[in-house]
Design a protein around this motif. Structure first.
Motif, short mmCIF file in Angstrom:
data_model
loop_
_atom_site.label_atom_id
_atom_site.label_comp_id
_atom_site.label_asym_id
_atom_site.label_seq_id
_atom_site.Cartn_x
_atom_site.Cartn_y
_atom_site.Cartn_z
N GLN A 199 0.83 -1.21 0.00
CA GLN A 199 0.00 0.00 0.00
C GLN A 199 0.86 1.26 0.00
OE1 GLN A 199 -3.37 -0.09 2.85
NE2 GLN A 199 -3.02 -2.27 2.99
N ASP B 92 3.85 1.46 -1.44
CA ASP B 92 4.31 1.59 -2.83
C ASP B 92 3.20 2.18 -3.70
OD1 ASP B 92 6.73 0.49 -2.19
OD2 ASP B 92 6.21 -1.53 -2.81
N ALA B 93 1.96 1.73 -3.44
CA ALA B 93 0.83 2.24 -4.24
C ALA B 93 0.69 3.76 -4.08
CB ALA B 93 -0.46 1.54 -3.83
N LEU B 94 0.87 4.24 -2.86
CA LEU B 94 0.80 5.70 -2.63
C LEU B 94 1.86 6.40 -3.48
CD1 LEU B 94 0.37 6.22 1.21
CD2 LEU B 94 -1.18 7.00 -0.55
N GLU B 95 3.07 5.85 -3.46
CA GLU B 95 4.16 6.48 -4.23
C GLU B 95 3.85 6.50 -5.71
OE1 GLU B 95 8.32 6.22 -3.40
OE2 GLU B 95 7.94 4.90 -1.72
N THR B 96 3.31 5.39 -6.24
CA THR B 96 3.02 5.37 -7.67
C THR B 96 1.90 6.33 -8.03
OG1 THR B 96 1.48 3.54 -7.44
CG2 THR B 96 3.74 2.96 -7.96
N MET B 97 1.07 6.70 -7.03
CA MET B 97 0.01 7.68 -7.30
C MET B 97 0.49 9.09 -7.00
SD MET B 97 -3.49 5.81 -6.20
CE MET B 97 -2.98 4.63 -4.99
N VAL C 256 1.75 10.39 -4.42
CA VAL C 256 1.44 10.90 -3.08
C VAL C 256 2.60 10.49 -2.17
CG1 VAL C 256 -0.13 10.74 -1.11
CG2 VAL C 256 -1.04 10.75 -3.44
#
Lengths: 280, 270
Positions: B138, B140-145, B147
């Motif tokens: 999760q 990593d997901a923030l970084e890819t978005m 944020v």
């Protein structure tokens, strides 16, 4: 950037963790609107490779050029701006536990755009409907099945309609019908927005159906890369063993879907949006 | 056998590395904490400001700790009153009980015990949640978005800890004095007028201020240490469990170390 210029270039990428080398000088070139499918056994370094494409990992040596920019050299703020054009579908869904499925898909829109809440709602519900999980909008990730969570994760990655989409095993854990729906969505994104896609998969049917290029990674090295037909007939022993084990035959190539050539899509994209991707 | 699997031969370099490992590990840990604190500070002042996320953390760290901190404060005050009456009776100084209890609660007990309670309840929760977010990609997901996970996850938690521990310490102090009053005046027949008067004469604003300064520093340290261990957790469910344990242990140790340092600096004994 010229539509003929490669969209993504991986140049002699080496990644070491301590004394363990995971990637041994990987070279890849992906043109705009192309779909590159990376295949290879477990532990071959596929996930590590794609994590470099969105700068979740920094190379030990080598370069990653996206649209001509070396993303490993960007500052945190520059990287945050660059990442707005990327999307990623994670192997383990990576949905936020504390939010509902609707909020998960709305998250990138609320963070990255100034859309009104009504528009956000419309886009999110449309994307959830496309993936067949509209009924799960108000449920949390803990309340839905793995397959549904995967589809919500895909909806979240697609909702901003990015230029470069990276999928880490998008069809694993899905039934065959839903897997083909996901393939259709990947193709739709490519046709509508000239999206460049990099896909890690073990689903060889999917790989041969939607790939412009296949790359086979064995122990951190690309041992074969090219159109599916070339890879299928590659003389490399590891490639042949992998393909034989998957049960895919040469006749499978004749059943490939009709696809608009990547160069044509890229040229159309350049004509319609010469300064970049259309804002969401 | 591949080159990376070749057995390593012992050398002076590896021997020295082993001998100095505890010192270099400690320095690395301090460096990691300083780096995370610096980056959190930078991100705290950059827009966007996410009010809802911050309020959720204030609620988690502060509001949800009120009952626990109040309960511990009440019993600490009550026990302290009994012990002080017992000790001071030996030399006829029972009239000082109110003042001494208030003084020790404000300068030491309230900030230290509140910080420990927050480390145990909220700090463990922070580390477990962040560790789980790390292992399920999760973060990593923030970084890819695009944020910043530091801005979105760490800043609200660290600021909430820094703001709420002093508030909770004040509550601890008030409830503790109340508990001491109940036991001392109602149970052990101390004079209520003398009890209150000694609090007024012995307790200075500086005493309360020192307690609040300590609570601010402890709140910052506890939440920073908890976030550090959760944010960099690795190794799946086992790793998250270990990170949570380390977060609580090192947060409590950090409170005691900082307490001595702050007491030395803030108390004009000499």
């Amino acid at each position: 950037m010229s539509p003929a210029a490669p969209h993504v270039v991986v140049d002699r990428l080496v990644k070491r963790y301590g004394e363990r080398t995971v990637l041994h000088g990987v070279d890849l070139t992906i043109n705009r609107a192309e779909t590159l499918v990376i295949i290879g056994g477990s532990g071959a370094g596929k996930s590590t490779l794609v994590r470099h494409l969105i700068a979740l990992e920094r190379p030990t040596s080598g370069r990653i050029l996206i649209g001509g920019t070396d993303i490993a050299s960007l500052s945190d703020v520059e990287l945050a701006v660059a990442r707005r054009r990327f999307g990623m579908v994670f192997q383990k869904y990576a949905l936020f536990d504390s939010m509902t499925c609707f909020e998960n898909v709305a998250f990138p829109l609320r963070e990255q755009t100034r859309l009104k809440e009504k528009e956000v709602r419309e886009r999110v519900l449309a994307k959830l409907r496309d993936l067949g999980v509209e009924h799960a909008a108000q449920l949390t990730p803990a309340q839905i099945s793995g397959g549904m969570a995967k589809r919500v994760g895909i909806a979240r990655a697609l909702v901003l309609e990015p230029e470069l989409l990276i999928y880490d095993e998008p069809t694993s854990g899905l039934d065959p019908v839903t897997s083909r729906t996901v393939d259709d969505l990947i193709e739709e994104m490519r046709e509508r927005f000239a999206v460049t896609s990099v896909i890690i998969t073990h689903d060889m049917v999917s790989a041969f159906d939607i790939a412009d290029q296949l790359a086979m990674l064995i122990k951190g090295r690309v041992v074969a890369q090219g159109p599916p037909g070339e890879v299928l007939t590659s003389a490399h022993e590891d490639v042949q063993r992998f393909i034989r084990s998957s049960g895919v035959e040469a006749s499978r190539l004749e059943k490939r879907r009709r696809r608009t050539p990547a160069a044509e899509l890229a040229a159309r994209f350049a004509a319609e949006a010469p300064v970049g991707h259309p804002p969401p | 056998m591949s080159d990376e699997e070749a057995p390593r031969e012992p050398s002076w370099k590896s021997l020295l590395r082993g001998v100095f490992a505890p010192a270099t590990d400690a320095l690395t840990e301090i460096g990691t904490l300083a780096d995370l604190a610096g980056r959190s500070l930078l991100w705290a002042f950059r827009p966007p400001y996410r009010g809802q996320v911050f309020l959720a953390q204030l609620e988690f760290v502060g509001v949800q700790s009120v009952f626990l901190v109040g309960l511990v404060g009440l019993f600490t005050g009550m026990v302290f009153a009994v012990q002080t009456v017992y000790g001071f009776r030996r030399f006829g100084a029972e009239n000082l009980v109110g003042g001494v209890v208030a003084l020790s609660l404000s300068r030491e007990m309230a900030p230290v015990l509140t910080a420990i309670m927050v480390a145990a309840r909220a700090g463990s929760g922070m580390a477990a949640e962040l560790g789980n977010m790390r292992s399920s990609e999760q973060i990593d997901a923030l970084e890819t978005m695009a944020v910043s996970p530091i801005q979105y996850l760490l800043v609200p938690r660290i600021v909430a800890g820094t703001v709420m521990v002093p508030v909770l310490a004040l509550l601890f102090f008030l409830v503790g004095v109340g508990g001491a009053w109940i036991v001392g005046v109602q149970g052990l027949a101390l004079d209520p007028g003398v009890f209150a008067d000694k609090i007024r004469t012995l307790l200075k604003p500086d005493d309360l201020l020192q307690g609040l300064i300590k609570a601010v520093v402890f709140g910052f340290a506890v939440s920073l240490i908890a976030c550090r261990h959760g944010f960099y957790a690795s190794g799946g469910a086992v790793g998250v469990g270990q990170a949570t344990t380390r977060a609580v242990v090192w947060a409590v140790v950090g409170v005691f170390v900082l307490d001595y340092a702050l007491t030395t600096v803030l108390t004009p004994v000499a």
